[in-house]
Scaffold this active site. Structure first.
Site, PDB file in Angstrom:
ATOM      1  N   SER A   1      43.150  50.855  41.436  1.00  0.00           N
ATOM      2  CA  SER A   1      43.907  52.061  41.116  1.00  0.00           C
ATOM      3  C   SER A   1      43.658  52.536  39.679  1.00  0.00           C
ATOM      4  O   SER A   1      44.405  53.370  39.177  1.00  0.00           O
ATOM      5  CB  SER A   1      45.407  51.811  41.307  1.00  0.00           C
ATOM      6  OG  SER A   1      45.703  51.482  42.650  1.00  0.00           O
TER       7      SER A   1
ATOM      8  N   GLU B   1      51.696  48.570  52.044  1.00  0.00           N
ATOM      9  CA  GLU B   1      50.785  48.361  53.170  1.00  0.00           C
ATOM     10  C   GLU B   1      51.401  47.424  54.201  1.00  0.00           C
ATOM     11  O   GLU B   1      51.313  47.673  55.418  1.00  0.00           O
ATOM     12  CB  GLU B   1      49.459  47.789  52.680  1.00  0.00           C
ATOM     13  CG  GLU B   1      48.475  47.532  53.819  1.00  0.00           C
ATOM     14  CD  GLU B   1      47.224  46.786  53.377  1.00  0.00           C
ATOM     15  OE1 GLU B   1      46.585  46.150  54.246  1.00  0.00           O
ATOM     16  OE2 GLU B   1      46.893  46.830  52.180  1.00  0.00           O
TER      17      GLU B   1
ATOM     18  N   SER C   1      50.263  46.975  40.287  1.00  0.00           N
ATOM     19  CA  SER C   1      49.124  46.922  41.205  1.00  0.00           C
ATOM     20  C   SER C   1      48.846  45.488  41.629  1.00  0.00           C
ATOM     21  O   SER C   1      48.467  44.645  40.811  1.00  0.00           O
ATOM     22  CB  SER C   1      47.878  47.513  40.523  1.00  0.00           C
ATOM     23  OG  SER C   1      46.712  47.197  41.243  1.00  0.00           O
TER      24      SER C   1
ATOM     25  N   THR D   1      45.074  44.032  52.979  1.00  0.00           N
ATOM     26  CA  THR D   1      43.651  44.231  52.703  1.00  0.00           C
ATOM     27  C   THR D   1      43.248  43.819  51.292  1.00  0.00           C
ATOM     28  O   THR D   1      42.055  43.663  51.005  1.00  0.00           O
ATOM     29  CB  THR D   1      43.256  45.707  52.901  1.00  0.00           C
ATOM     30  OG1 THR D   1      44.079  46.530  52.074  1.00  0.00           O
ATOM     31  CG2 THR D   1      43.405  46.121  54.355  1.00  0.00           C
TER      32      THR D   1
ATOM     33  N   HIS E   1      49.194  52.821  42.213  1.00  0.00           N
ATOM     34  CA  HIS E   1      49.923  52.039  41.220  1.00  0.00           C
ATOM     35  C   HIS E   1      49.263  52.178  39.842  1.00  0.00           C
ATOM     36  O   HIS E   1      48.690  51.222  39.306  1.00  0.00           O
ATOM     37  CB  HIS E   1      49.985  50.565  41.638  1.00  0.00           C
ATOM     38  CG  HIS E   1      50.887  50.332  42.803  1.00  0.00           C
ATOM     39  ND1 HIS E   1      50.589  49.449  43.809  1.00  0.00           N
ATOM     40  CD2 HIS E   1      52.077  50.886  43.127  1.00  0.00           C
ATOM     41  CE1 HIS E   1      51.564  49.467  44.701  1.00  0.00           C
ATOM     42  NE2 HIS E   1      52.469  50.327  44.308  1.00  0.00           N
TER      43      HIS E   1
END
Length: 280
Positions: A264, A130, A221, A165, A45
């Site tokens: 990221s 995810e 992100s 996560t 991202h």
């Protein structure tokens, strides 16, 4: 004469292990120049990184059907559901797996407890890659993002709860506290990446030492957004920017400025932001 600014970086910031692995996998594929390279969704991202790879011929697509046969396709750090993997294999795609090792561990855990007959509760953003990948490893998974949603669940039998996560530990703890009262037996899996917790802790410490703070990372992100929320909670002036071009003019009013960045955000962008601040 301008006052010399003090710029302090957080002790933990920028690319994490999983992102470096995904970027390295893609970089190796591009350099080999064997066949066209695709990614399922943006590799990370970060607009700058995505644009750089696009200029080198990498195409980002959303579905296996968009990948021509016999082309290479990179799985990003977030991972993919098993059915997506099967679809790529059927098309004859050469799959290069950049899934974060932490995410792979979560996938294996979800599959294990689903096979044992546990209800699967996943805590995180339902639209995040995810989470969508993890959900594919369970039978009828339930995705929630708040204690309120946890309070509305009614489940009979054993329950396993696992998190994205990259969420904050206190977000997960609040949800688990509700589930402990409602679900018995309950298996709580601690799946938050240690890098995520360390970034949060480092940011809180940083904010106690500076007058203002810039959080650097893509607007899409999730972990960068959570860093920004954490900085806001400390009460000091803070801004979420993607690169040096977005530094607000108000930042020039502060002598000591802190920098943190999402998982990221490449080192080059962090360096550009720091350089621009010093010239203000």
């Amino acid at each position: 004469m301008k006052n010399k600014k003090t710029i302090i970086r957080a002790d933990e910031m920028g690319f994490c292990l999983g992102v470096r692995r995904a970027i390295g996998t893609l970089e190796n594929a591009v350099r080999s120049n064997d066949s066209p390279v695709y990614t399922l969704g943006p590799i990370i991202h970060n607009p700058r990184v995505i644009s750089d790879f696009a200029s080198r011929g990498v195409k980002s697509v959303e579905s296996p059907e968009d990948v021509p046969a016999d082309c290479r396709v990179i799985i990003r750090a977030h991972g993919i559901p098993p059915l997506t993997q099967e679809a790529l294999n059927k098309r004859g795609s050469l799959v290069m797996d950049g899934t974060c090792p932490k995410v792979i561990a979560s996938q294996k855990t979800v599959r294990k407890y689903a096979s044992l007959g546990y209800h699967t509760v996943i805590v995180g953003d339902p639209d995040h890659g995810e989470i969508q990948g993890l959900a594919g490893y369970a039978n009828h998974p339930i995705v929630i993002s708040s204690p309120e949603e946890a309070g509305r669940l009614t489940l009979d039998g054993p329950v396993m709860v696992i998190s994205q996560t990259t969420i904050k530990q206190d977000e997960y703890d609040r949800v688990c506290a509700v589930l402990r009262e409602k679900c018995k037996p309950l298996k709580i899996v601690e799946s938050i990446c240690s890098a995520t917790s360390k970034r949060q802790e480092a940011l809180i410490h940083l904010c106690s030492r500076v007058d203002a703070c810039l959080i650097i990372g893509g607007k899409g992100s999730a972990n960068t957004q959570r860093l920004f929320y954490t900085a806001q909670e400390t009460g000091i002036p803070c801004w979420h920017i993607q690169d040096a071009s977005e530094i607000p003019s108000e930042a020039s009013l502060y002598d000591t400025i802190g920098l943190s960045a999402g998982a990221s955000t490449p080192d080059s962008i962090i360096a550009e932001v720091e350089q621009r601040l010093r010239s203000m």
